[in-house]
Design a protein around this motif. Structure first.
Motif, short mmCIF file in Angstrom:
data_model
loop_
_atom_site.label_atom_id
_atom_site.label_comp_id
_atom_site.label_asym_id
_atom_site.label_seq_id
_atom_site.Cartn_x
_atom_site.Cartn_y
_atom_site.Cartn_z
N UNK A 1 0.84 -1.20 0.00
CA UNK A 1 0.00 0.00 0.00
C UNK A 1 0.87 1.24 0.00
N UNK A 2 1.99 1.15 -0.71
CA UNK A 2 2.96 2.25 -0.71
C UNK A 2 2.60 3.40 -1.63
N UNK A 3 3.62 4.21 -1.94
CA UNK A 3 3.38 5.46 -2.68
C UNK A 3 3.09 5.21 -4.15
N UNK A 4 3.40 3.99 -4.66
CA UNK A 4 3.10 3.67 -6.04
C UNK A 4 4.12 4.21 -7.02
N UNK A 5 3.94 3.85 -8.28
CA UNK A 5 4.88 4.24 -9.35
C UNK A 5 4.09 4.92 -10.46
N UNK A 6 4.61 6.00 -10.99
CA UNK A 6 3.94 6.70 -12.08
C UNK A 6 3.83 5.81 -13.32
N UNK A 7 2.77 6.00 -14.10
CA UNK A 7 2.56 5.19 -15.30
C UNK A 7 3.72 5.32 -16.28
N UNK A 8 4.27 6.55 -16.41
CA UNK A 8 5.37 6.76 -17.35
C UNK A 8 6.66 6.10 -16.89
N UNK A 9 6.76 5.79 -15.59
CA UNK A 9 7.96 5.12 -15.07
C UNK A 9 7.86 3.59 -15.17
N UNK A 10 6.65 3.06 -15.19
CA UNK A 10 6.45 1.61 -15.15
C UNK A 10 7.20 0.84 -16.25
N UNK A 11 7.17 1.29 -17.52
CA UNK A 11 7.85 0.51 -18.56
C UNK A 11 9.36 0.42 -18.38
#
Length: 327
Positions: free
Chosen positions: A258-268
């Motif tokens: 349940x952390x801060x998550x990752x931006x969509x543009x960073x995922x790839x």
């Protein structure tokens, strides 16, 4: 003088054949009571021709030896250096020189690849140094503070040890031709063991842990532990509230936080070496090596590592196993 001696050792058989032929001719003249004058003329004439050809051949031999010795004294045997090889006289020498040039080309290619590999390792070592500086700096601040917390010190020392272990694994991946040992592994004890290792961080952040692991796989234990440790530690680093859920589903091990998550543009790009994304740049706690090495290790043991995330909602990491012999 050495060249002369070596020359006669190498080509002495031809002179021996000449002497045997001359001796046979002399015997023939002698048995038939023939005049020896023609034989003497033959010996003188053929001796002069043989001597002239021998001198010419010896000087060519000495020149070729000199050129070869010059090449041997060179520090690096490159294809360009082989241009100074003596001129060939027959197809056999052509093929020998072609073989040498091929070996020189392969050596040049091998040296170039080794140089690139060394440069890559130095760059990665720099990334790792950047990462290990963070807990060291934190330790320095703790030592200088008035209220030294044993828990905080233990946590930072744990990180230092973990980063050192990561570098050892990196060197293993890149420098050692290590054999894999595939065996049947029950994931539940392995997951519990790893979670216990990081219990301090769960306690420090007061994070909840949910675990529902029931899967046996055929894999390499050491690299499987490494992958799970890297993924779990990443979740712990970027999760401040809530908790982490570890479970198995559809022949895969899933780590959900349940952390801060990752931006969509960073995922790839999260599995690219050295890529830290916005989270890593903001918190200054990442080298971009952990997930890259985890992906490399996963491929080596036949697994697939995937990440799905949403900013503010958390991250889901899935380690999918090959279906063969898993249950």
């Amino acid at each position: 003088m050495t060249n002369v001696k070596e020359y006669f050792v190498l080509y002495g058989k031809f002179y021996l054949v000449y002497l045997l032929f001359s001796a046979g001719l002399f015997g023939l003249f002698f048995l038939h009571s023939l005049s020896l004058e023609p034989f003497i003329d033959y010996v003188v004439f053929s001796g002069v021709i043989l001597g002239g050809l021998s001198l010419f051949h010896y000087f060519r031999y000495a020149q070729k030896r000199k050129q070869l010795q010059h090449l041997l004294r060179k520090q690096r045997m490159t294809e360009a250096a082989l241009a100074f090889l003596p001129a060939t006289r027959n197809r056999l020498e052509d093929e020998y020189q072609a073989l040498l040039k091929q070996l020189a080309r392969e050596k040049t290619t091998s040296d170039y690849k080794a140089a690139l590999k060394n440069e890559e390792i130095y760059e990665d070592f720099g990334l790792w140094l950047h990462q290990i500086k963070t807990p060291l700096a934190a330790l320095d601040l703790l030592v200088q503070s008035d209220s030294l917390s044993p828990t905080e010190v233990k946590a930072e020392l744990f990180k230092v040890n973990d980063y050192l272990q990561m570098m050892l694994n990196y060197l293993r991946q890149n420098l050692a031709n290590e054999d894999f040992v595939f065996e049947s592994i029950a994931l539940a004890p392995l997951v519990r063991q790893t979670i216990k290792k990081y219990a301090l961080f769960f306690s420090k952040k007061n994070l909840q842990l949910d675990m529902a692991v029931d899967l046996t796989v055929t894999s390499d234990r050491k690299w499987l532990v490494f992958i799970f440790e890297q993924v779990l530690f990443n979740s712990l680093k970027y999760t401040e509230t809530g908790g982490i859920n570890v479970f198995t589903k559809d022949n895969a091990l899933v780590i959900q936080d349940s952390g801060i998550g990752i931006r969509k543009e960073d995922l790839p790009r999260v599995f690219e070496k050295g890529y830290t994304g916005q989270n890593g740049r903001f918190q200054q706690r990442a080298s971009g090596l952990g997930l890259y090495m985890s992906q490399q290790a996963a491929e080596k043991i036949g697994c697939r590592l995937a990440i799905d995330s949403e900013v503010g909602q958390g991250t889901i990491v899935t380690l999918r196993f090959p279906t063969t012999n898993n249950r």
